[in-house]
Design an enzyme around this catalytic site. Sequence first.
Site, mmCIF file in Angstrom:
data_model
loop_
_atom_site.group_PDB
_atom_site.id
_atom_site.type_symbol
_atom_site.label_atom_id
_atom_site.label_comp_id
_atom_site.label_asym_id
_atom_site.label_seq_id
_atom_site.Cartn_x
_atom_site.Cartn_y
_atom_site.Cartn_z
ATOM 1 N N LYS A 22 39.966 25.018 48.993
ATOM 2 C CA LYS A 22 40.174 25.257 47.556
ATOM 3 C C LYS A 22 40.107 26.750 47.238
ATOM 4 C CE LYS A 22 36.576 24.698 44.636
ATOM 5 N NZ LYS A 22 36.282 25.912 43.845
ATOM 6 N N ASN A 23 39.073 27.404 47.761
ATOM 7 C CA ASN A 23 38.864 28.796 47.355
ATOM 8 C C ASN A 23 39.830 29.766 48.029
ATOM 9 O OD1 ASN A 23 36.939 27.851 45.678
ATOM 10 N ND2 ASN A 23 35.191 28.425 46.976
ATOM 11 N N ARG A 92 37.627 27.737 35.655
ATOM 12 C CA ARG A 92 37.173 29.096 35.445
ATOM 13 C C ARG A 92 37.887 30.084 36.357
ATOM 14 N NH1 ARG A 92 34.603 33.149 37.350
ATOM 15 N NH2 ARG A 92 33.361 34.406 35.937
ATOM 16 N N CYS A 116 29.566 28.318 32.780
ATOM 17 C CA CYS A 116 29.966 27.018 33.301
ATOM 18 C C CYS A 116 28.729 26.332 33.831
ATOM 19 C CB CYS A 116 31.005 27.174 34.393
ATOM 20 S SG CYS A 116 30.299 27.795 35.893
ATOM 21 N N ARG A 121 28.914 33.100 33.937
ATOM 22 C CA ARG A 121 29.846 33.597 34.964
ATOM 23 C C ARG A 121 30.565 34.818 34.390
ATOM 24 N NH1 ARG A 121 31.342 29.121 38.602
ATOM 25 N NH2 ARG A 121 32.597 30.596 39.773
ATOM 26 N N PRO A 122 29.890 35.963 34.343
ATOM 27 C CA PRO A 122 30.542 37.148 33.782
ATOM 28 C C PRO A 122 31.717 37.604 34.641
ATOM 29 C CG PRO A 122 28.434 37.732 34.782
ATOM 30 C CD PRO A 122 28.553 36.233 34.854
ATOM 31 N N ILE A 123 32.642 38.360 34.037
ATOM 32 C CA ILE A 123 33.765 38.899 34.817
ATOM 33 C C ILE A 123 33.818 40.422 34.677
ATOM 34 C CG2 ILE A 123 35.186 36.805 34.850
ATOM 35 C CD1 ILE A 123 36.824 38.103 32.535
ATOM 36 N N LEU A 125 32.846 42.723 36.595
ATOM 37 C CA LEU A 125 33.265 43.451 37.801
ATOM 38 C C LEU A 125 34.785 43.413 37.950
ATOM 39 C CD1 LEU A 125 30.510 42.174 40.278
ATOM 40 C CD2 LEU A 125 30.508 44.255 38.885
ATOM 41 N N ASP A 306 27.713 27.599 48.273
ATOM 42 C CA ASP A 306 28.458 26.349 48.071
ATOM 43 C C ASP A 306 27.969 25.220 48.984
ATOM 44 O OD1 ASP A 306 29.944 27.717 46.226
ATOM 45 O OD2 ASP A 306 31.675 28.024 47.530
ATOM 46 N N ILE A 328 22.674 33.430 44.603
ATOM 47 C CA ILE A 328 23.993 33.813 44.085
ATOM 48 C C ILE A 328 24.168 33.400 42.627
ATOM 49 C CG2 ILE A 328 26.504 33.646 44.437
ATOM 50 C CD1 ILE A 328 25.068 35.088 46.712
ATOM 51 N N ARG A 397 37.529 18.130 41.797
ATOM 52 C CA ARG A 397 37.983 19.534 41.705
ATOM 53 C C ARG A 397 38.119 20.152 43.099
ATOM 54 N NH1 ARG A 397 34.096 23.076 39.373
ATOM 55 N NH2 ARG A 397 35.645 24.493 40.164
HETATM 56 N N1 EPU Z 1 29.328 38.138 39.036
HETATM 57 C C1 EPU Z 1 29.075 39.049 38.025
HETATM 58 N N2 EPU Z 1 30.140 39.705 37.480
HETATM 59 C C2 EPU Z 1 31.409 39.491 37.874
HETATM 60 C C3 EPU Z 1 31.666 38.558 38.916
HETATM 61 C C4 EPU Z 1 30.597 37.898 39.474
HETATM 62 O O1 EPU Z 1 27.929 39.254 37.634
HETATM 63 O O2 EPU Z 1 32.326 40.118 37.338
HETATM 64 C C5 EPU Z 1 28.198 37.386 39.633
HETATM 65 C C6 EPU Z 1 28.332 35.899 39.320
HETATM 66 O O3 EPU Z 1 27.794 35.580 38.050
HETATM 67 C C7 EPU Z 1 27.575 35.263 40.450
HETATM 68 C C8 EPU Z 1 27.838 36.204 41.614
HETATM 69 O O4 EPU Z 1 28.271 37.444 41.035
HETATM 70 O O5 EPU Z 1 26.205 35.260 40.151
HETATM 71 C C9 EPU Z 1 28.879 35.700 42.604
HETATM 72 O O6 EPU Z 1 30.107 35.532 41.971
HETATM 73 P P1 EPU Z 1 31.511 35.687 42.700
HETATM 74 O O7 EPU Z 1 32.377 36.510 41.822
HETATM 75 O O8 EPU Z 1 31.337 36.110 44.111
HETATM 76 O O9 EPU Z 1 32.018 34.185 42.677
HETATM 77 P P2 EPU Z 1 33.389 33.640 42.151
HETATM 78 O O10 EPU Z 1 34.503 34.468 42.645
HETATM 79 O O11 EPU Z 1 33.303 33.343 40.713
HETATM 80 C C10 EPU Z 1 33.772 32.182 44.288
HETATM 81 C C11 EPU Z 1 34.028 30.734 44.565
HETATM 82 C C12 EPU Z 1 32.763 29.943 44.276
HETATM 83 C C13 EPU Z 1 31.650 30.478 45.176
HETATM 84 C C14 EPU Z 1 31.454 31.983 44.935
HETATM 85 C C15 EPU Z 1 30.429 32.615 45.853
HETATM 86 C C16 EPU Z 1 36.366 30.535 44.076
HETATM 87 C C17 EPU Z 1 37.439 29.962 43.249
HETATM 88 N N3 EPU Z 1 35.121 30.272 43.736
HETATM 89 O O12 EPU Z 1 33.426 32.240 42.908
HETATM 90 O O13 EPU Z 1 33.043 28.602 44.634
HETATM 91 O O14 EPU Z 1 30.454 29.806 44.897
HETATM 92 O O15 EPU Z 1 32.714 32.658 45.130
HETATM 93 O O16 EPU Z 1 30.762 32.421 47.175
HETATM 94 O O17 EPU Z 1 36.650 31.205 45.076
HETATM 95 C C18 EPU Z 1 32.723 26.281 44.636
HETATM 96 O O18 EPU Z 1 33.686 26.216 45.420
HETATM 97 O O19 EPU Z 1 31.969 25.306 44.379
HETATM 98 C C19 EPU Z 1 32.461 27.557 43.980
HETATM 99 C C20 EPU Z 1 31.683 27.664 42.900
#
Ligand code: EPU
Length: 418
Positions: A22-23, A92, A116, A121-123, A125, A306, A328, A397
């Site tokens: 998926k990811n 998301r 969520c 889940r801030p963005i 970065l 995960d 995480i 999902r």
């Molecule tokens: N974070 C921030 N700011 C940002 C982005 C992230 O503070 O701008 C924080 C998040 O809040 C979190 C941490 O950094 O605490 C990790 O977030 P990351 O951005 O690495 O995760 P993601 O890209 O949102 C992907 C996977 C997740 C997986 C995480 C960590 C996808 C679609 N999703 O999420 O998958 O848990 O990386 O490995 O690739 C799942 O498959 O169940 C799932 C949640």
Amino acid sequence: MSFFEITGRRRLSGSLAVHGAKNSVLPILAACILAPGECVIHNCPHLSDVSATLDILRGLGCAVHRDGNTVTVDASVVQRSAVPEQLMREMRSSVIFLGATLARMGEAQLSYPGGCELGPRPINLHLDALRKLGAQIREEDGVLYCCAPDGLHGCEVHLPFPSVGATENTMLAACGGSGTTTIVGAAREPEIEDLQMFLNALGAQVQGAGSNVITVQGAARLRPAEHTVMGDRIVAATYLSAAGAAGGEVELTGVCPEHLSTVLDVLEEAGCRLWYAKDMIHLCSDGRLQGVRAIRTAPYPGFPTDAQSVVMAALACGRGRTVFEENIFQSRYRHVSELARMGADIRLTGRTAVVQGADLHGADVCSTDLRGGAALVVAALAAEGVSRVGELHHIDRGYDHLELALSKLGAEIYRKNG
Ligand code: EPU
């Protein structure tokens, strides 16, 4: 409302091919819009997140077709740069369209993804990195308006935390910019290497995925390509945790053991016997796992967040004590109270969960999130008696017909409506 009805304590045995990740498939499908023409993506699992991604691509103007596990995306014409709010809510990770749409169209609009089930889940970065590349971004009434009137230009982007999504968004945007972008502090997850492989097949010049420095030479002329998505290491970890907890002998193909070495180490320490080859994992378990050393989730190559819930479920029905530390996500223990309904002995303090193995019994439980739902299935397979696991939309999902895969291994699991 559908639910799984599971009768536990059936040994699992046999061989299973692990479906596409998926990811990995989500950013790869988003990347299809970078290249005018028809991309062909193989090993696309049937997941609701994939369906939502295909709907976004259609909404942007792409022609999308699915034939079994192969999806074709024709991005010859991309007419729109806005992702509808309802699709943003559904998934998301649609935030990945920000970088891709910006690279192709020079602008993007999408609603701000809220919190969520895993907590906030801030963005920030993602947005900081895109601004560094020259994007102008403003938020109005929960909608993000992004544009790059002077184009995107290569630069050095430092990520203070190796965010998977921010790394991918930056890679996608940088493909549409001029000059060289260097991402320092990049996430190292295998799915990022898969994205790099696809981008390079499109004609992009991306290097370094798998390490914490990735470079992208922008402005290459991209052409459509064909790609096969890598196997899902978390789905593999789920099947292995199920077989470890319920007992049995299973062989998984289509997944690289190296991608889940920390999970395999834990299962081995817990008493499973494992053999692996290039893309095959064989596990044998007598169904009574032992407690192991503390498990601390961390960015790759650390123990994956995960896989935390499914491994916790397996150890909760074993013997002995294991301490988990979730580093995480803020709120990734929501499955714990549901596991407790099955008799699990788990004490939570902040980011730590102390699991004491116990005999579990069947119960009616509800999935709280994707991996939390899968953990309830793992526990139900090992528990005495019948369980019903509800809220399957979470599980759907990320797992392609989980009940059919587990039935193939001899599990007694049925999807029912009621
Ligand atoms: N974070 C921030 N700011 C940002 C982005 C992230 O503070 O701008 C924080 C998040 O809040 C979190 C941490 O950094 O605490 C990790 O977030 P990351 O951005 O690495 O995760 P993601 O890209 O949102 C992907 C996977 C997740 C997986 C995480 C960590 C996808 C679609 N999703 O999420 O998958 O848990 O990386 O490995 O690739 C799942 O498959 O169940 C799932 C949640």
